[in-house]
Design a protein around this motif. Structure first.
Motif, PDB file in Angstrom:
ATOM      1  N   ALA A  14      10.020   0.955  -5.178  1.00 34.63           N
ATOM      2  CA  ALA A  14      11.220  -0.081  -5.019  1.00 34.63           C
ATOM      3  C   ALA A  14      12.246   0.253  -3.826  1.00 34.63           C
ATOM      4  O   ALA A  14      12.689   0.289  -3.830  1.00 34.63           O
ATOM      5  CB  ALA A  14      11.854  -0.090  -6.641  1.00 34.63           C
ATOM      6  N   GLU A  15      11.636   1.894  -2.701  1.00 35.33           N
ATOM      7  CA  GLU A  15      12.754   2.527  -2.241  1.00 35.33           C
ATOM      8  C   GLU A  15      12.764   1.333  -1.038  1.00 35.33           C
ATOM      9  O   GLU A  15      13.573   1.866  -0.460  1.00 35.33           O
ATOM     10  CB  GLU A  15      12.421   3.726  -2.427  1.00 35.33           C
ATOM     11  CG  GLU A  15      12.873   4.729  -2.893  1.00 35.33           C
ATOM     12  CD  GLU A  15      12.016   5.733  -3.388  1.00 35.33           C
ATOM     13  OE1 GLU A  15      11.559   6.529  -2.172  1.00 35.33           O
ATOM     14  OE2 GLU A  15      12.189   6.980  -4.170  1.00 35.33           O
ATOM     15  N   VAL A  16      11.407   0.874  -0.645  1.00 36.70           N
ATOM     16  CA  VAL A  16      11.363   0.118   0.987  1.00 36.70           C
ATOM     17  C   VAL A  16      11.662  -1.228   0.399  1.00 36.70           C
ATOM     18  O   VAL A  16      11.321  -1.552  -1.040  1.00 36.70           O
ATOM     19  CB  VAL A  16      10.498   0.333   1.398  1.00 36.70           C
ATOM     20  CG1 VAL A  16       9.561   2.535   1.436  1.00 36.70           C
ATOM     21  CG2 VAL A  16       8.858  -0.434   0.297  1.00 36.70           C
ATOM     22  N   SER A  17      11.630  -1.981   1.705  1.00 35.97           N
ATOM     23  CA  SER A  17      11.819  -3.215   1.700  1.00 35.97           C
ATOM     24  C   SER A  17      10.428  -4.406   1.109  1.00 35.97           C
ATOM     25  O   SER A  17       9.092  -3.324   1.320  1.00 35.97           O
ATOM     26  CB  SER A  17      11.999  -3.896   2.923  1.00 35.97           C
ATOM     27  OG  SER A  17      12.228  -5.443   3.446  1.00 35.97           O
ATOM     28  N   SER A  18      10.537  -5.189   0.154  1.00 38.71           N
ATOM     29  CA  SER A  18      10.024  -5.525  -1.001  1.00 38.71           C
ATOM     30  C   SER A  18       9.646  -6.985   0.100  1.00 38.71           C
ATOM     31  O   SER A  18       8.546  -7.213  -0.409  1.00 38.71           O
ATOM     32  CB  SER A  18      10.885  -6.594  -1.916  1.00 38.71           C
ATOM     33  OG  SER A  18      11.314  -7.599  -1.485  1.00 38.71           O
ATOM     34  N   VAL A  19      10.124  -7.015   0.849  1.00 39.11           N
ATOM     35  CA  VAL A  19       8.958  -7.850   1.798  1.00 39.11           C
ATOM     36  C   VAL A  19       7.059  -7.661   2.417  1.00 39.11           C
ATOM     37  O   VAL A  19       6.814  -8.722   2.602  1.00 39.11           O
ATOM     38  CB  VAL A  19       9.835  -8.809   2.442  1.00 39.11           C
ATOM     39  CG1 VAL A  19       9.487  -9.984   4.046  1.00 39.11           C
ATOM     40  CG2 VAL A  19      11.185  -9.456   2.386  1.00 39.11           C
ATOM     41  N   PRO A  20       7.529  -6.051   3.264  1.00 37.64           N
ATOM     42  CA  PRO A  20       6.740  -5.572   3.878  1.00 37.64           C
ATOM     43  C   PRO A  20       5.549  -5.855   2.498  1.00 37.64           C
ATOM     44  O   PRO A  20       4.226  -5.987   3.258  1.00 37.64           O
ATOM     45  CB  PRO A  20       6.641  -4.831   4.599  1.00 37.64           C
ATOM     46  CG  PRO A  20       8.085  -4.004   4.735  1.00 37.64           C
ATOM     47  CD  PRO A  20       8.423  -5.560   3.666  1.00 37.64           C
ATOM     48  N   LEU A  21       6.171  -5.783   1.542  1.00 34.43           N
ATOM     49  CA  LEU A  21       4.814  -5.556   0.282  1.00 34.43           C
ATOM     50  C   LEU A  21       4.386  -6.735   0.303  1.00 34.43           C
ATOM     51  O   LEU A  21       3.215  -6.930  -0.620  1.00 34.43           O
ATOM     52  CB  LEU A  21       5.422  -5.142  -1.192  1.00 34.43           C
ATOM     53  CG  LEU A  21       6.237  -3.528  -0.586  1.00 34.43           C
ATOM     54  CD1 LEU A  21       6.284  -2.503  -2.180  1.00 34.43           C
ATOM     55  CD2 LEU A  21       5.300  -2.477  -0.096  1.00 34.43           C
ATOM     56  N   GLN A  22       4.548  -7.600   0.365  1.00 30.87           N
ATOM     57  CA  GLN A  22       4.499  -8.796  -0.533  1.00 30.87           C
ATOM     58  C   GLN A  22       3.837  -9.702   0.482  1.00 30.87           C
ATOM     59  O   GLN A  22       2.761 -10.377   0.622  1.00 30.87           O
ATOM     60  CB  GLN A  22       5.637 -10.412  -0.689  1.00 30.87           C
ATOM     61  CG  GLN A  22       7.040  -9.929  -2.007  1.00 30.87           C
ATOM     62  CD  GLN A  22       5.688 -10.372  -2.584  1.00 30.87           C
ATOM     63  OE1 GLN A  22       5.270 -11.056  -3.226  1.00 30.87           O
ATOM     64  NE2 GLN A  22       6.382  -9.572  -4.344  1.00 30.87           N
ATOM     65  N   GLU A  23       4.145 -10.151   1.731  1.00 33.64           N
ATOM     66  CA  GLU A  23       3.686  -9.474   3.022  1.00 33.64           C
ATOM     67  C   GLU A  23       1.764  -9.090   2.774  1.00 33.64           C
ATOM     68  O   GLU A  23       0.796  -9.735   3.634  1.00 33.64           O
ATOM     69  CB  GLU A  23       3.995  -9.300   4.365  1.00 33.64           C
ATOM     70  CG  GLU A  23       5.134 -10.916   4.379  1.00 33.64           C
ATOM     71  CD  GLU A  23       4.667 -11.741   5.214  1.00 33.64           C
ATOM     72  OE1 GLU A  23       3.882 -12.356   5.453  1.00 33.64           O
ATOM     73  OE2 GLU A  23       5.031 -12.597   3.837  1.00 33.64           O
TER      74      GLU A  23
END
Length: 360
Positions: free
Chosen positions: A76-85
């Motif tokens: 949760a500490e990083v942007s969620s967008v790259p994880l979703q990608e």
């Protein structure tokens, strides 16, 4: 009536992150790799144990649950967008696998897999030439190796009514951007040609038929961007300025197909072949390096004998003098260093136009 297709273009730029930005990027890369591997393990387990296909939506719900655990709270500490990608990339990998166009997806390994993260439009902000990624307070310092595309200016122009004042203003903006791009390209060519002329007494180039080469629709745009014709024009008048010698090798000289070691000529050499092995001596050549060596050897022959040289055929040189075919293999010639040059010895440099694919 034809169907219009839109094509996306990708551009690579280098940037210099600060220590804090570099740490944030490394943390994001690690989280992307972790989420990809967790989702791959979950989908594999579901299929092998229950014969159930798990898709992107299910793994997205899993990602929300992983963030709430103590062990994976750092996601949760990083942007969620790259994880979703990363989950979407895994979905595409499985789609290719089920479609029998690729192998089963593999786990990402830190030392072997490429560290990367994809940010969509909602995860970055670009304004006034400055790019700021999500979870970062300051913009990245980007090294603009080439100008940004002019698509936005062109679209704005197409939406304006012809003949209106806004249309005229939009045309001026587009012309200004195109002029800036042309200035950048011209500045690069001036610096390159000036350096080549100053560092070498003799330059050897190939007589390329650019007008015919641009008829190849796959390479026309890249060849035009490379500006090979302008490069030759600058070399011609700058060598005259500085008292240097420019040798232009005949366009039919087989610089790419000729083995620079034994002198054998390959039967065919299509443009997609970038490396090849000589059938006579077994030497493996890089297409461009081998051609540059052969052009330099031909230039040395011209400088020494005053005539062009072409193996396996008799032809007329630019000066009108005809020469017989070359009997022995071409000499393998390097470019002498200025420090090691003896009295009266010249510097020779060959200029081989890079393949157009490198500009795409």
């Amino acid at each position: 009536m034809g169907v219009s297709r839109s094509m996306k273009r990708a551009f690579k730029y280098r940037f210099r992150p600060t220590d804090a930005q570099a740490a944030e990027l490394l943390r994001t890369f690690g989280c992307v790799r972790k989420v990809y591997n967790l989702a791959l393990a979950a989908r594999t387990e579901a299929w092998t144990t229950r014969q159930k296909k798990v898709g992107y939506r299910e793994t997205s719900v899993m990602l929300t649950g992983w963030k709430k655990t103590d062990d994976l709270a750092y996601l949760a500490e990083v942007s969620s967008v790259p994880l979703q990608e990363a989950l979407r990339h895994l979905q595409n990998a499985f789609a290719r696998f089920w479609g029998k166009s690729s192998k089963y997806p593999r786990f990402k390994v830190k030392r072997k897999s490429r560290a990367s993260a994809q940010y969509t439009r909602s995860a970055f902000r670009y304004a006034d030439g400055r790019l700021t990624l999500a979870k970062m307070a300051a913009p990245l310092e980007i090294v603009w190796s080439r100008p940004l595309p002019v698509v936005r200016a062109q679209r704005a122009l197409s939406r304006k009514e012809k003949g209106s004042a806004n249309h005229a203003k939009a045309r001026t903006r587009v012309a200004r951007v195109h002029g800036w791009i042309a200035d950048r390209r011209r500045d690069h060519l001036h610096k390159l040609t000036t350096r080549l002329v100053r560092e070498n007494q003799t330059l050897v180039i190939e007589d390329l038929t650019v007008r015919n080469m641009v008829k190849n629709h796959k390479l026309a745009r890249a060849i035009t961007d490379a500006a090979w014709g302008e490069l030759r024009r600058m070399l011609q008048y700058k060598t005259a300025w500085y008292g240097r010698e420019l040798i232009i090798v005949d366009r039919w000289f087989p610089s790419s197909k000729l083995c620079s070691v034994c002198g054998a000529i390959a039967d065919q050499m299509p443009l997609n072949v970038r490396e090849w092995t000589c059938e006579s001596c077994g030497t493996t050549h890089d297409r461009d390096e081998n051609a540059a060596i052969n052009l330099l050897a031909a230039g040395l022959a011209v400088a020494a004998c005053g005539a062009d040289v072409r193996p396996q055929r008799e032809y007329s040189s630019h000066s009108g003098r005809s020469v017989a075919k070359q009997e022995g293999p071409p000499a393998r010639v390097g470019i002498p260093s200025p420090r090691g040059r003896g009295p009266g010895q010249k510097n020779l440099g060959s200029v081989k136009a890079p393949p157009a694919s490198r500009y795409t």
